[in-house]
Design an enzyme around this catalytic site. Structure first.
Site, PDB file in Angstrom:
ATOM      1  N   ARG A 154       0.830  -1.224   0.000  1.00 31.60           N
ATOM      2  CA  ARG A 154       0.000   0.000   0.000  1.00 31.60           C
ATOM      3  C   ARG A 154       0.864   1.274   0.000  1.00 31.60           C
ATOM      4  NH1 ARG A 154      -2.724  -3.473  -1.108  1.00 31.60           N
ATOM      5  NH2 ARG A 154      -4.764  -4.058  -0.318  1.00 31.60           N
ATOM      6  N   SER A 229     -11.283  -0.662   2.262  1.00 24.23           N
ATOM      7  CA  SER A 229     -10.679  -0.919   3.578  1.00 24.23           C
ATOM      8  C   SER A 229     -10.240   0.408   4.180  1.00 24.23           C
ATOM      9  CB  SER A 229      -9.458  -1.826   3.437  1.00 24.23           C
ATOM     10  OG  SER A 229      -9.854  -3.053   2.894  1.00 24.23           O
ATOM     11  N   GLU A 328      -6.046   3.874   5.589  1.00 23.67           N
ATOM     12  CA  GLU A 328      -5.609   3.694   4.204  1.00 23.67           C
ATOM     13  C   GLU A 328      -5.996   4.894   3.330  1.00 23.67           C
ATOM     14  OE1 GLU A 328      -6.011  -0.377   2.418  1.00 23.67           O
ATOM     15  OE2 GLU A 328      -6.872   0.769   0.768  1.00 23.67           O
TER      16      GLU A 328
HETATM   17  C1  LIG Z   1     -15.580  -0.528  -2.371  1.00 24.08           C
HETATM   18  C2  LIG Z   1     -14.104  -0.276  -2.455  1.00 24.08           C
HETATM   19  C3  LIG Z   1     -13.229  -1.345  -2.554  1.00 24.08           C
HETATM   20  C4  LIG Z   1     -11.840  -1.117  -2.639  1.00 24.08           C
HETATM   21  N1  LIG Z   1     -11.008  -2.198  -2.735  1.00 24.08           N
HETATM   22  C5  LIG Z   1      -9.662  -2.014  -2.798  1.00 24.08           C
HETATM   23  C6  LIG Z   1      -8.770  -3.147  -2.883  1.00 24.08           C
HETATM   24  O1  LIG Z   1      -9.201  -4.300  -2.940  1.00 24.08           O
HETATM   25  N2  LIG Z   1      -7.447  -2.904  -2.926  1.00 24.08           N
HETATM   26  C7  LIG Z   1      -6.933  -1.635  -2.890  1.00 24.08           C
HETATM   27  O2  LIG Z   1      -5.700  -1.501  -2.948  1.00 24.08           O
HETATM   28  N3  LIG Z   1      -7.747  -0.563  -2.828  1.00 24.08           N
HETATM   29  C8  LIG Z   1      -9.086  -0.716  -2.770  1.00 24.08           C
HETATM   30  N4  LIG Z   1      -9.930   0.363  -2.680  1.00 24.08           N
HETATM   31  C9  LIG Z   1      -9.354   1.729  -2.625  1.00 24.08           C
HETATM   32  C10 LIG Z   1      -9.336   2.474  -3.977  1.00 24.08           C
HETATM   33  O3  LIG Z   1     -10.297   1.964  -4.844  1.00 24.08           O
HETATM   34  C11 LIG Z   1      -7.971   2.404  -4.666  1.00 24.08           C
HETATM   35  O4  LIG Z   1      -6.978   2.923  -3.829  1.00 24.08           O
HETATM   36  C12 LIG Z   1      -7.975   3.184  -5.994  1.00 24.08           C
HETATM   37  O5  LIG Z   1      -6.815   2.882  -6.719  1.00 24.08           O
HETATM   38  C13 LIG Z   1      -8.052   4.691  -5.792  1.00 24.08           C
HETATM   39  O6  LIG Z   1      -8.153   5.279  -7.090  1.00 24.08           O
HETATM   40  P1  LIG Z   1      -8.988   6.582  -7.350  1.00 24.08           P
HETATM   41  O7  LIG Z   1      -8.831   6.892  -8.803  1.00 24.08           O
HETATM   42  O8  LIG Z   1     -10.369   6.461  -6.865  1.00 24.08           O
HETATM   43  O9  LIG Z   1      -8.159   7.631  -6.474  1.00 24.08           O
HETATM   44  P2  LIG Z   1      -8.722   8.818  -5.543  1.00 24.08           P
HETATM   45  O10 LIG Z   1      -9.518   8.238  -4.435  1.00 24.08           O
HETATM   46  O11 LIG Z   1      -9.358   9.866  -6.360  1.00 24.08           O
HETATM   47  O12 LIG Z   1      -7.344   9.367  -4.934  1.00 24.08           O
HETATM   48  C14 LIG Z   1      -6.607   8.614  -4.011  1.00 24.08           C
HETATM   49  C15 LIG Z   1      -5.216   9.230  -3.862  1.00 24.08           C
HETATM   50  O13 LIG Z   1      -4.502   9.077  -5.093  1.00 24.08           O
HETATM   51  C16 LIG Z   1      -4.155  10.346  -5.620  1.00 24.08           C
HETATM   52  N5  LIG Z   1      -4.361  10.287  -7.083  1.00 24.08           N
HETATM   53  C17 LIG Z   1      -5.438   9.843  -7.760  1.00 24.08           C
HETATM   54  N6  LIG Z   1      -5.232   9.930  -9.085  1.00 24.08           N
HETATM   55  C18 LIG Z   1      -3.987  10.440  -9.243  1.00 24.08           C
HETATM   56  C19 LIG Z   1      -3.182  10.784 -10.357  1.00 24.08           C
HETATM   57  N7  LIG Z   1      -3.604  10.617 -11.611  1.00 24.08           N
HETATM   58  N8  LIG Z   1      -1.936  11.298 -10.125  1.00 24.08           N
HETATM   59  C20 LIG Z   1      -1.474  11.470  -8.867  1.00 24.08           C
HETATM   60  N9  LIG Z   1      -2.189  11.173  -7.778  1.00 24.08           N
HETATM   61  C21 LIG Z   1      -3.427  10.664  -7.957  1.00 24.08           C
HETATM   62  C22 LIG Z   1      -5.089  11.356  -4.969  1.00 24.08           C
HETATM   63  O14 LIG Z   1      -4.491  12.633  -4.919  1.00 24.08           O
HETATM   64  C23 LIG Z   1      -5.238  10.736  -3.590  1.00 24.08           C
HETATM   65  O15 LIG Z   1      -4.134  11.065  -2.803  1.00 24.08           O
HETATM   66  C24 LIG Z   1     -11.315   0.195  -2.606  1.00 24.08           C
HETATM   67  C25 LIG Z   1     -12.218   1.274  -2.507  1.00 24.08           C
HETATM   68  C26 LIG Z   1     -13.591   1.041  -2.430  1.00 24.08           C
HETATM   69  C27 LIG Z   1     -14.519   2.205  -2.337  1.00 24.08           C
END
Ligand SMILES: Cc1cc2nc3c(=O)[nH]c(=O)nc-3n(C[C@H](O)[C@H](O)[C@H](O)COP(=O)(O)OP(=O)(O)OC[C@H]3O[C@@H](n4cnc5c(N)ncnc54)[C@H](O)[C@@H]3O)c2cc1C
Length: 334
Positions: A154, A229, A328
């Site tokens: 992570r 999580s 997280e």
């Molecule tokens: C129901 C559910 C299940 C999930 N299951 C998992 C799992 O199994 N495993 C896991 O690892 N995670 C899981 N997650 C967490 C999440 O989905 C991941 O971390 C995902 O990759 C976040 O991507 P996002 O585009 O939504 O980022 P955001 O939530 O929009 O941003 C998260 C972080 O990343 C940064 N960020 C986003 N895009 C960029 C970019 N292009 N450049 C630089 N920084 C950026 C943001 O600034 C922020 O700090 C889950 C979430 C939910 C809601």
């Protein structure tokens, strides 16, 4: 714009569809001395009730390129704004192994290297070959190799040493044509009982298991209104396990090897044993009825209420086991 559905508005909001847009947005904010938050799919953030005073830039760069690079390796470059699960679906359909166990994770491609997304025994760091970024400091595009990204559980440079410096614009993955799926996780092994499934069967199974735990976003499932999580699994020295078990009056705390003489302890187990069960409610927020690691907005919640439950969980686990759980998601505007 977040899966948790709490928090106030952005003072300014902009969708960046290409690298020029990103540079322009940062220039605009620099002239006005405004902070900038980079948003992907909003699935791993908690936004404060006051919102974000500054500019929120959502990265929506699209594009998918598949290139044969010899042997059975196919190099795939995906724009940061591509939907992650659709990307996984496309790879599986083309018979490319490497991300099948990461089916159903919400968010965009650009968010995946940030916390080295992982599930069911697979992490994106195993297939990522390069990450292209816009450097907010140098105002230019840069590329990182897999090693440069400093991936760990992570973790990457993007959420640690270089947090808030790089905007991911595209990610390159080295996938294996005709490769076998990863079937390392207990639930998957049981389902296939020794048989090697296809990539497509693995994807279906992962989606199925995730749905049962409300870990796939589904508007019809109130338990999926979460940020996934909420806590990382703590990694501690293996020698500490006996002492922690003793303190808690438990035979043996479960732990899995994490390398360097350290072990990973399931945060979900710690939370349950600290007396906070699935389905626990605190006003308009609660612990998912289907997964003890997810904090859920039960409807109309504020981020303050989310934080109160987060604190309660951390305090309960710390007083029973002496372990401080680390959240997280990223906290924005607090
Ligand atoms: C129901 C559910 C299940 C999930 N299951 C998992 C799992 O199994 N495993 C896991 O690892 N995670 C899981 N997650 C967490 C999440 O989905 C991941 O971390 C995902 O990759 C976040 O991507 P996002 O585009 O939504 O980022 P955001 O939530 O929009 O941003 C998260 C972080 O990343 C940064 N960020 C986003 N895009 C960029 C970019 N292009 N450049 C630089 N920084 C950026 C943001 O600034 C922020 O700090 C889950 C979430 C939910 C809601």
């Amino acid at each position: 714009m977040t899966t948790l559905g709490v928090g106030g508005a952005a003072e300014y909001f902009f969708r960046a569809a290409d690298e020029t847009d990103i540079a322009k947005a940062f220039e605009w904010a620099r002239e006005r001395i405004l902070p900038v938050f980079v948003l992907g799919g909003g699935s791993n953030i908690v936004v404060s009730d006051a919102g974000f005073r500054g500019l929120v830039v959502q990265v929506v760069l699209r594009g998918l390129e598949f290139k044969e690079v010899g042997g059975d390796v196919v190099r795939v470059r995906a724009g940061a704004g591509e939907d992650w699960d659709e990307f996984v679906g496309e790879c599986v359909e083309r018979g490319l192994a490497g991300v099948e166990c990461l089916s159903g994770i919400p968010g965009l491609v650009g968010g995946t290297p940030v916390q080295n997304v992982g599930a069911y025994g697979q992490e994106v760091s195993e297939t990522i070959s390069r990450v292209r970024c816009f450097d907010r400091k140098g105002f230019r595009s840069v590329e990182f190799s897999n090693d440069d990204c400093g991936f760990a559980y992570r973790m990457s440079i993007f959420n640690t040493t270089e947090q808030d410096r790089y905007v991911v614009t595209s990610v390159e993955f080295d996938m294996k044509r005709g490769g076998n799926p990863r079937v390392g996780y207990k639930d998957l092994k049981e389902r296939f009982a020794g048989r090697v499934p296809t990539l497509a069967e693995t994807r279906v199974a992962v989606l199925d298991i995730r749905r049962q735990k409300s870990m796939v976003i589904d508007p019809a499932d109130p338990n999926s209104r979460s940020a996934g999580s909420f806590f990382k699994n703590p990694i501690i020295p293996a020698d500490n396990i006996a002492e922690i078990s003793n303190r808690a009056g438990i035979d043996m705390v479960p732990a899995f090897p994490a390398g360097d003489g350290r072990v990973k302890v399931p945060a979900a187990w710690l939370i349950e044993k600290a007396g906070l069960e699935k389905g626990y409610k605190l006003g308009r927020v609660g612990i998912s009825a289907n997964h003890s690691l997810a904090i859920v907005n039960l409807g109309g919640a504020t981020s303050m209420e989310i934080m109160r439950l987060k604190d309660q969980i951390q305090t309960a686990v710390e007083s029973k086991f002496g372990i401080r759980l680390q959240p997280e998601p990223i906290f924005v505007g607090f």
